[in-house]
Design a protein around this motif. Structure first.
Motif, short mmCIF file in Angstrom:
data_model
loop_
_atom_site.label_atom_id
_atom_site.label_comp_id
_atom_site.label_asym_id
_atom_site.label_seq_id
_atom_site.Cartn_x
_atom_site.Cartn_y
_atom_site.Cartn_z
N TYR A 202 8.00 -0.49 2.91
CA TYR A 202 6.71 -0.08 3.63
C TYR A 202 5.57 -0.65 2.74
O TYR A 202 5.62 -0.59 1.54
CB TYR A 202 6.62 1.23 3.66
CG TYR A 202 5.20 1.87 4.50
CD1 TYR A 202 5.02 1.48 5.88
CD2 TYR A 202 4.62 2.31 3.52
CE1 TYR A 202 3.79 2.00 6.30
CE2 TYR A 202 3.22 2.85 4.01
CZ TYR A 202 3.07 2.66 5.38
OH TYR A 202 1.62 3.00 5.84
N LEU A 203 4.81 -1.58 3.35
CA LEU A 203 3.54 -1.87 2.66
C LEU A 203 2.21 -1.14 3.32
O LEU A 203 1.95 -1.47 4.53
CB LEU A 203 3.53 -3.26 2.83
CG LEU A 203 4.49 -4.22 2.49
CD1 LEU A 203 4.47 -5.69 2.69
CD2 LEU A 203 4.93 -3.94 0.97
N PRO A 204 1.66 -0.34 2.71
CA PRO A 204 0.06 0.15 2.95
C PRO A 204 -0.81 -0.82 2.83
O PRO A 204 -0.59 -2.11 2.36
CB PRO A 204 0.09 1.45 2.02
CG PRO A 204 0.58 0.85 0.82
CD PRO A 204 1.78 0.20 1.10
N TRP A 205 -2.05 -0.63 3.40
CA TRP A 205 -3.15 -1.45 3.33
C TRP A 205 -3.40 -1.91 1.84
O TRP A 205 -3.91 -3.09 1.71
CB TRP A 205 -4.37 -1.04 3.85
CG TRP A 205 -4.94 0.29 3.16
CD1 TRP A 205 -4.71 1.50 3.28
CD2 TRP A 205 -6.09 0.11 2.13
NE1 TRP A 205 -5.63 2.37 2.15
CE2 TRP A 205 -6.16 1.36 1.72
CE3 TRP A 205 -6.44 -1.04 1.38
CZ2 TRP A 205 -6.87 1.54 0.52
CZ3 TRP A 205 -7.69 -0.72 0.38
CH2 TRP A 205 -7.74 0.59 -0.04
N ASN A 206 -3.21 -1.08 0.94
CA ASN A 206 -3.62 -1.35 -0.60
C ASN A 206 -2.54 -1.58 -1.19
O ASN A 206 -2.57 -1.75 -2.89
CB ASN A 206 -4.31 0.00 -1.40
CG ASN A 206 -3.25 1.18 -1.06
OD1 ASN A 206 -2.64 1.20 -0.25
ND2 ASN A 206 -3.79 2.16 -1.76
N ALA A 207 -1.29 -2.15 -0.76
CA ALA A 207 -0.21 -3.09 -1.66
C ALA A 207 -1.02 -4.26 -2.25
O ALA A 207 -1.91 -4.96 -1.67
CB ALA A 207 0.98 -3.26 -0.68
N VAL A 208 -0.57 -4.66 -3.50
CA VAL A 208 -0.98 -5.67 -4.19
C VAL A 208 0.12 -6.78 -3.65
O VAL A 208 1.18 -6.78 -4.24
CB VAL A 208 -0.97 -5.63 -5.72
CG1 VAL A 208 -1.65 -6.62 -6.31
CG2 VAL A 208 -2.10 -4.16 -5.81
N ILE A 209 -0.34 -7.84 -3.21
CA ILE A 209 0.52 -8.97 -2.66
C ILE A 209 0.14 -10.17 -3.01
O ILE A 209 -1.11 -10.46 -3.22
CB ILE A 209 0.54 -8.88 -1.23
CG1 ILE A 209 1.11 -7.31 -0.52
CG2 ILE A 209 1.45 -10.00 -0.49
CD1 ILE A 209 0.94 -7.10 0.89
#
Length: 372
Positions: free
Chosen positions: A142-149
């Motif tokens: 799961y990736l929320p809006w504030n994941a560092v990608i």
């Protein structure tokens, strides 16, 4: 896409079990990544043996995958498209503090699970938190809006991208923290994945002499160190390490010592202090020293040695690591020595810990191996 997701869950010290979870729902500003590779490092070994809390956790904090589903705001925010291959840092940033604005997410207090019980960090967060899939030992993450990608270059395979975390650590510690550059003489202690990554970083930076120490059981790793750019390798059990270092530097000593021997006690630190040149050398230490009752502070001050510590990586270091992988200048694929499926998590972690397998450098978990 299936409605359930298979994941390996740490349920107790040294214990995992496969569990099925409902696929998390995705809103306009979140996403789901299909995990291709989850790397395993020494931190996983420690966290597996002695978990800091009893909640069930999907481990795995070195994660590469393909964006499988995403909301429109998420795609716009990160400049991505469904189908892109990405690397997800394990820090889930607040994006509000000074550290986050600098790309130093490792220092953001909101990511520190030791002081913030509500922290989100991949591989460390309870699967009972909303989003559930907070680790790479899973088919999806799961990736929320504030994941560092970070977007993975198109000429870098998932398997090669799997070593981006140790490589970014090597770049962070050697080049950014220690400041190694052109014509530097460097001693790297410990030829594990971090030490070998530092060989590449130092070679790329133009170091004129790279010396790597290890033990007899590290023979294959020391040979790989030479292939990656080390000028001299030393077996500390059979050689005279200080004598060999001084011989390689014409009696002057090295400018920098990078200690990657976590758990090896105080001997590497003492050797590093002796191996540094007479004035103003730098020693960078990562890992833990539980006790050091006879620390040679007098010698340290007489030689004007600077000691720095190493922890994690910055956003910049990750980008540099991905560019290094994309260059294909070094045979970095040789760092990836072992792969395991999702049903072999226990063995994979024990392989990194030295309990099983031989000549282990970097271990990759492939969540879809043997799965449809």
């Amino acid at each position: 896409m299936a409605e359930t997701v298979l994941a390996a869950v740490r349920t107790a010290p040294g214990t995992t079990e496969l569990r099925e979870f409902a696929r998390p729902s995705i809103d306009a500003d979140s996403a789901l990544m299909r995990v291709e590779v989850a790397g395993i490092c020494g931190t996983d070994v420690k966290m597996y043996a002695k978990p800091p809390f009893t909640d069930p956790v999907i481990m795995g904090h070195e994660n590469i995958g393909v964006l499988a589903d995403a909301g429109p705001k998420f795609l716009e925010r990160h400049g991505l498209e469904v189908g892109d291959r990405i690397f997800v840092e394990h820090y889930v940033a607040c994006y509000r503090c000074d550290w986050c604005h600098l790309g130093e997410y490792r220092h953001c207090e909101k990511t520190d699970w030791r002081t913030n019980p509500d922290a989100r960090r991949y591989g460390y967060t309870s699967s009972e938190h909303p989003g559930t899939l907070w680790g790479g030992f899973s088919q999806f993450m799961y990736l929320p809006w504030n994941a560092v990608i970070h977007r993975v270059p198109t000429n870098v395979s998932a398997e090669l991208a799997g070593i981006v975390t140790p490589l970014s650590n090597g770049i962070e510690w050697a080049l950014i923290a220690a400041g190694i550059g052109y014509d530097a003489k460097v001693l790297i202690q410990g030829p594990g994945q971090q030490g070998l990554s530092q060989v590449v970083a130092c070679s790329q930076a133009g170091a004129s002499k790279i010396i790597v120490t290890g033990t007899t059981r590290d023979r294959a790793r020391l040979e790989l160190a030479e292939e990656l750019g080390a000028d001299v390798t030393v077996d500390v059990l059979t050689d005279d390490p200080l004598g060999k270092i001084m011989e390689a530097t014409n009696g002057v000593g090295v400018d920098y010592v990078l200690d990657c021997t976590a758990g090896a006690g105080t001997a590497p630190v003492l050797l590093g202090i002796d191996a540094l040149k007479r004035r103003e050398g730098t020693m960078l230490i990562q890992g833990e020293l539980a006790a050091f009752p006879d620390f040679p502070i007098k010698k340290l001050t007489e030689k004007a040695i600077t000691i720095k510590s190493a922890r994690g990586h910055s956003y910049r270091a990750c980008e540099l690591a991905l560019r290094q992988l994309a260059s294909h200048r070094f045979p970095l694929e040789k760092l990836s020595t072992h792969t395991f499926g999702l049903d072999q998590v226990d063995r994979a972690i024990r392989a990194v810990g030295g309990e099983v397998e031989q000549d282990v450098i970097h271990v990759s978990l492939l969540p879809w191996e043997g799965q449809a």
